[in-house]
Design an enzyme around this catalytic site. Structure first.
Site, mmCIF file in Angstrom:
data_model
loop_
_atom_site.group_PDB
_atom_site.id
_atom_site.type_symbol
_atom_site.label_atom_id
_atom_site.label_comp_id
_atom_site.label_asym_id
_atom_site.label_seq_id
_atom_site.Cartn_x
_atom_site.Cartn_y
_atom_site.Cartn_z
ATOM 1 N N GLY A 1 3.040 0.292 9.027
ATOM 2 C CA GLY A 1 2.607 -0.365 10.242
ATOM 3 C C GLY A 1 3.810 -0.565 11.145
ATOM 4 N N THR B 1 0.804 -1.231 0.000
ATOM 5 C CA THR B 1 0.000 0.000 0.000
ATOM 6 C C THR B 1 0.835 1.279 0.000
ATOM 7 O OG1 THR B 1 -1.957 -1.028 0.968
ATOM 8 C CG2 THR B 1 -1.684 1.338 1.330
ATOM 9 N N ASN C 1 6.505 -8.091 13.343
ATOM 10 C CA ASN C 1 5.843 -6.865 12.905
ATOM 11 C C ASN C 1 4.332 -6.968 13.051
ATOM 12 O OD1 ASN C 1 5.881 -8.819 10.739
ATOM 13 N ND2 ASN C 1 4.989 -7.219 9.460
ATOM 14 N N LEU C 2 3.631 -6.036 12.451
ATOM 15 C CA LEU C 2 2.180 -5.947 12.579
ATOM 16 C C LEU C 2 1.456 -7.147 11.993
ATOM 17 C CD1 LEU C 2 -0.235 -4.166 13.417
ATOM 18 C CD2 LEU C 2 -0.080 -3.045 11.202
ATOM 19 N N CYS C 3 2.049 -7.791 11.007
ATOM 20 C CA CYS C 3 1.420 -8.967 10.400
ATOM 21 C C CYS C 3 2.166 -10.260 10.702
ATOM 22 C CB CYS C 3 1.301 -8.789 8.886
ATOM 23 S SG CYS C 3 0.374 -7.323 8.405
ATOM 24 N N SER C 4 3.192 -10.181 11.506
ATOM 25 C CA SER C 4 3.934 -11.342 12.025
ATOM 26 C C SER C 4 4.665 -12.156 10.965
ATOM 27 C CB SER C 4 2.987 -12.271 12.813
ATOM 28 O OG SER C 4 2.406 -11.594 13.884
ATOM 29 N N GLU C 5 5.023 -11.537 9.840
ATOM 30 C CA GLU C 5 5.772 -12.296 8.840
ATOM 31 C C GLU C 5 7.233 -11.868 8.762
ATOM 32 O OE1 GLU C 5 4.348 -8.931 6.047
ATOM 33 O OE2 GLU C 5 4.118 -9.628 8.091
ATOM 34 N N SER D 1 6.633 -0.511 4.091
ATOM 35 C CA SER D 1 5.409 -1.100 4.617
ATOM 36 C C SER D 1 5.414 -1.255 6.122
ATOM 37 C CB SER D 1 5.192 -2.487 3.995
ATOM 38 O OG SER D 1 5.133 -2.390 2.606
ATOM 39 N N CYS D 2 6.511 -1.786 6.653
ATOM 40 C CA CYS D 2 6.522 -2.193 8.053
ATOM 41 C C CYS D 2 7.797 -1.756 8.747
ATOM 42 C CB CYS D 2 6.400 -3.716 8.171
ATOM 43 S SG CYS D 2 4.752 -4.330 7.839
#
Length: 518
Positions: free
Chosen positions: A195, A150, A375-379, A166-167
């Site tokens: 994020g 994004t 991170n925010l999406c755990s990847e 992104s992160c």
């Protein structure tokens, strides 16, 4: 017959007709949206050159990236994109693009971009003057084999923009200066569009001493509230809401209060409505659950004094028995299965917390150093080092934190490419441009991590769609074999592309010689 608006048509999808979902209403809603909303509000120009002159002269587009190309090439790129006859496949896809991604006039009353325009801006910007790479990128994005993250897709080419990253992952150590700097970092990173993951494991627990005064510390929950308010306040020009996650070790004494802050019936003074939660779980926790044993929670303040490093950097699985036996470390006791039950109940209620199996991550980590969070999406799982901050909020020791530049492949579409390896290389080169051109000086530890690691993440979406289209049951042997093969190929070709870039630049990431990759 009275016209029906696109919202009404979209709502009709939820009203079965003869027991069937009327999917045709989605296409009708899409057509109505384009006709009623997009076409009347799209600013039109007599020529492509007139459009670019307007966007540059009125400070909508940066001029530099346009000047790297002969304008005849830009016309050629647009000609190719227009020949692809891109069409949105659903109402929500079109609505989301024009609501959140398309460039608008400063008064927000009119659109200055179509999807094709945004694709062209991304291709031209991330190719950095390389005409062939620009054509390749345009081809990948317009056919939706590749979707930049994004902030990258949104900001490419814009004059007034955030960053493309992104992160971000940052950490706080156990002192007020660093806590203050962490909150400021969250504000700044949220402002530029990413994020943010924050590790609070090193903070002393509620009731711990401050300057030898017992019971003085407030613990992690008040800091969590400050961070939630920071993300709510700081957004990217109102276009993208701030988003963050806080992580805490399951062996931190505040873990129960940490989890309770996300419950629906939590006191409003502590309840977290938008901030995400994640727990850091060493293998020792599972051993204690398996054996139905008590577990001890250790004071980060005492552990750091004993071990000479922040709590998050102590290997709990290896050191657990020594920590329990050390009388200089204050601790709390509870049943391991009781804590696991609390985690499970909260996940059923809210979807949180994320779970990071930290020992697993470090066992497979090829890079010298220690992973402590995600991170925010755990990847994202990368090595960090802690910083220290003085009374002037300056770094007396500049550690290394993480930024990650993300993009995603569309599995179904990428499987139709004529050259899988070339497609992936094109994506890797676009992502590498982001690492080279991201200026994150507002958080020097992030900037250091970005400059040293050049980290990128190329993921995938649409696995369920591909499996359904090819009549593979989710979890079946053939679906598992396909998934393993796809990601093996994605990994191989991304590593090959990274290797090519390293050879072209005669450059490796910092610490390469100590890594298992070397």
């Amino acid at each position: 017959m009275q016209d029906v608006s696109y919202f009404d048509l979209n709502n009709q999808i939820n009203i079965p007709v003869d027991g069937q979902i009327p999917l045709n209403k989605d296409k009708e809603a899409l057509d109505a949206f384009i006709k009623e909303n997009v076409e009347p509000n799209l600013v039109k120009f007599d020529s492509l050159r007139e459009r670019f002159n307007y966007l540059i002269n009125n400070n909508y587009y940066e001029q530099d990236f346009i000047n790297k190309y002969d304008f005849t090439f830009i016309e050629k790129l647009y000609s190719y994109l227009n020949q692809q006859h891109f069409q949105f496949k659903s109402f929500m896809a079109a609505y989301k693009f024009y609501a959140q991604y398309a460039l608008k006039t400063n008064d927000n009353d009119a659109y200055l971009e179509t999807f094709t325009d945004r694709v062209a801006a991304n291709a031209l910007f991330f190719a950095d003057g390389d005409e062939q790479l620009a054509m390749d990128l345009a081809d990948e994005i317009i056919h939706q084999r590749y979707q930049p993250a994004t902030p990258s897709f949104l900001n490419a080419g814009r004059e007034n923009r955030g960053e493309f990253v992104s992160c971000f992952l940052i950490q706080s150590t156990d002192d007020m200066n660093t806590i203050g700097r962490t909150i400021n970092s969250a504000l700044q990173l949220s402002r530029i569009g990413g994020g943010v993951g924050i590790n609070l494991t090193n903070l002393r627990e509620a009731g711990a001493p401050i300057k030898h005064i017992e019971g003085a510390a407030s613990g992690v929950v008040p800091v969590m509230k400050l961070l939630e308010d920071s993300f709510s306040y700081s957004n990217q020009l109102g276009q993208r809401q701030g988003a963050g996650v806080v992580y805490l070790s399951v062996f931190h004494p505040d873990i129960i209060d940490f989890l309770a802050a996300k419950k629906e019936n939590a006191d409003e003074k502590i309840r977290l409505k938008t901030l995400s939660l994640g727990v850091i779980v060493p293998d020792k926790f599972y051993d204690l659950i398996k054996n139905d044993e008590d577990m001890y929670l250790f004071s980060p303040y005492d552990v750091e004094r004993e071990y000479g490093k922040p709590f998050a950097y102590v290997d709990i699985t290896t050191e657990y028995d020594n920590l329990v036996a050390n009388d200089k470390i204050s601790k709390k006791k509870l049943k391991a299965r009781d804590l696991e039950t609390e985690i499970s109940k909260l996940q059923q209620e809210s979807g949180y917390p994320y779970v990071i199996n930290i020992d697993t991550a470090n066992r497979v980590n090829p890079i010298d150093g220690q992973i402590t969070m995600s991170n925010l999406c755990s990847e994202i799982l990368q090595v960090q080092t802690p910083s220290t901050v003085d009374n002037q909020q300056q770094y007396s020791t500049l550690g290394k934190d993480i930024s990650c530049n993300l993009g995603s492949t569309n599995i179904n579409n990428l499987m139709q490419t004529s050259d899988f390896g070339h497609s992936v290389e094109t994506m890797v080169r676009a992502l590498t441009f982001i690492t080279d051109n991201s200026n994150i000086d507002v958080v020097p530890s992030i900037q250091k991590g970005n400059n040293e690691s050049h980290s990128i993440g190329l993921g995938a979406m649409g696995l369920h769609s591909f499996l359904a289209k090819n009549h593979m049951e989710y979890g079946s042997p053939e679906s598992i074999e396909f998934t393993s093969t796809y990601f093996m190929l994605l990994n191989y070709w991304s590593l090959k592309a990274s290797n090519e870039i390293a050879k072209e630049r005669n450059q490796t990431f910092v610490g390469f010689e100590k890594s298992k990759i070397c």
